[in-house]
Design an enzyme around this catalytic site. Structure first.
Site, PDB file in Angstrom:
ATOM      1  CG  HIS A  70      -1.701  -1.263   1.372  1.00 32.48           C
ATOM      2  ND1 HIS A  70      -2.553  -1.719   0.408  1.00 32.48           N
ATOM      3  CD2 HIS A  70      -1.733  -2.178   2.376  1.00 32.48           C
ATOM      4  CE1 HIS A  70      -3.090  -2.864   0.799  1.00 32.48           C
ATOM      5  NE2 HIS A  70      -2.606  -3.163   1.983  1.00 32.48           N
ATOM      6  CD  GLU A 105      -3.521  -4.270   5.387  1.00 32.13           C
ATOM      7  OE1 GLU A 105      -4.247  -3.642   4.589  1.00 32.13           O
ATOM      8  OE2 GLU A 105      -3.243  -5.470   5.234  1.00 32.13           O
ATOM      9  NE  ARG A 254      -5.006  -7.077  -6.297  1.00 29.91           N
ATOM     10  CZ  ARG A 254      -5.849  -6.074  -6.371  1.00 29.91           C
ATOM     11  NH1 ARG A 254      -5.625  -5.102  -7.244  1.00 29.91           N
ATOM     12  NH2 ARG A 254      -6.907  -6.020  -5.576  1.00 29.91           N
TER      13      ARG A 254
END
Length: 379
Positions: A70, A105, A254
């Site tokens: 990210h 996260e 990705r």
């Protein structure tokens, strides 16, 4: 009813939660938009604007998920604006940036949870690659060893992720053969890593992500363990069920193990190649009364678990009051009645509740040992 890989509890425009109210179902996204200060609190609105800054998910990985990272806040803003200038639709499968937010996260395991996360210290990776005894890996071991750790990882990862498919079609099977031989030898030191490489190679034959897995920490979490993933951290979730809390963003770059869009230059731009030992990914967990707190540097969210057991069962208890922000409560064990100014609701395992900022103090009553994840704005 059918199995779900993800359950979202939040106000993300892509999939907002729906509130069960006296007037029927209402979108949490719309409820927040109609009364941002009452729902979020003046402090949260002042810090993050008129949108819920975090997103809560229950994630169930039955098979390995994509290798991904990210962006940082600055990278997300620049990337979103750049793709807007190129007139790439936000919904396009080739779009990298769907909003302007970063996406730190935290994942907390609800049982055994296996993951690849963060570049392993180089000396240990060299041990692993040598243990596989694959002669085709020798040049890459030298590439990794002949420069600083971060530079070596960048050079090796870049070489593999950009390798022509004919080269991968030779190297990946050779590595898989090495993993098979290692497991057959009965050696235990890198058994989990070898088995993971084999599983990935079976699911994604000829994928450069299979090789990239050799460079990452292979982590097994037990119930209640957590990992915190900041910007630039390359990771892939392998198996297990967990509660995932992140900034309210859908930005993903990705790197393989997926049929979805992979933008190699952009991935290389956002990755942090600094080696991180496994312990460096695990947040500090502290207990304050009924609350287990997972400490992270993320400003958008704060995560804790309210544990009601022992002498507390059958009695009303006040949850610690930490600040005036909104809360999402998610029951993962037992059941509890949750009371606030806005009324009362019974949460059983798998159910969640939205507690608006103006609902004030919450009070819990449980007749059996109960755990409630509590997510609110970072302090």
């Amino acid at each position: 009813m059918h199995p779900e890989a993800e359950l979202w509890f939040g106000a993300h425009p892509g999939d907002p939660a729906w509130l069960q109210t006296d007037d029927g179902e209402e979108s949490l996204l719309q409820v927040v938009a109609d009364d941002p200060e009452g729902q979020l609190g003046a402090t949260a609105v002042g810090r993050f604007g008129e949108a819920l800054p975090f997103l809560v998910k229950v994630l169930a990985a039955d098979e390995p998920l994509s290798l991904q990272a990210h962006p940082s806040q600055q990278q997300a803003q620049e990337g979103f604006d750049r793709e807007d200038r190129l007139e790439i639709p936000v919904s396009a499968p080739t779009r990298n940036y769907r909003d302007r937010s970063h996406k730190p996260e935290l994942l907390v395991a609800l049982g055994q949870f296996d993951a690849l996360a963060g570049f392993r210290p180089v000396a240990r990776t060299v041990e692993l690659m040598r243990a596989l005894a694959v002669s085709d890996l020798d040049p890459y071991i030298n590439l990794l060893s002949d420069q600083s750790d971060a530079d070596g990882l960048r050079a090796l990862f870049t070489t593999w992720i950009t390798a022509p498919q004919p080269d991968l079609d030779v190297l990946v099977p050779a590595v898989l053969d090495g993993a098979i031989n290692y497991i057959r030898s009965g050696e235990k030191t890198f058994a989990a890593e070898a088995k993971t490489v084999l599983e990935l190679g079976e699911r994604y034959p000829g994928d450069a992500g299979v090789l990239a897995a050799l460079l990452l920490n292979r982590i097994s979490l037990q119930t209640g363990d957590g990992i915190y993933l900041p910007a630039g951290n390359l990771h892939a979730y392998l198996h297990g069920v967990g509660v995932e809390v992140m900034a309210n963003s859908d930005n993903v770059l990705r790197g393989g193990l997926t049929p979805k869009h992979v933008d190699v230059p952009e991935l290389l731009r956002v990755l942090d190649f600094t080696p991180t030992p496994e312990d460096g990914l695990r947040p500090e967990i502290v207990r304050e009364g009924t609350e287990l707190i997972y400490r992270t540097p993320a400003p958008e969210f704060s995560v804790s678990v309210l544990c009601v057991d022992g002498d507390q069962l059958g009695h009303e208890i006040d949850a610690p009051s930490r600040h005036d922000g909104p809360q999402v409560l998610l029951c993962t064990e037992g059941a509890a009645v949750v009371q606030a100014k806005g009324g009362a609701v019974t949460l059983e395992r798998g159910a969640a509740a939205w507690v608006a900022a103006d609902d004030g103090q919450i009070r819990l009553t449980a007749e059996q040992p109960t755990k409630l994840f509590r997510v609110t704005v970072g302090i």
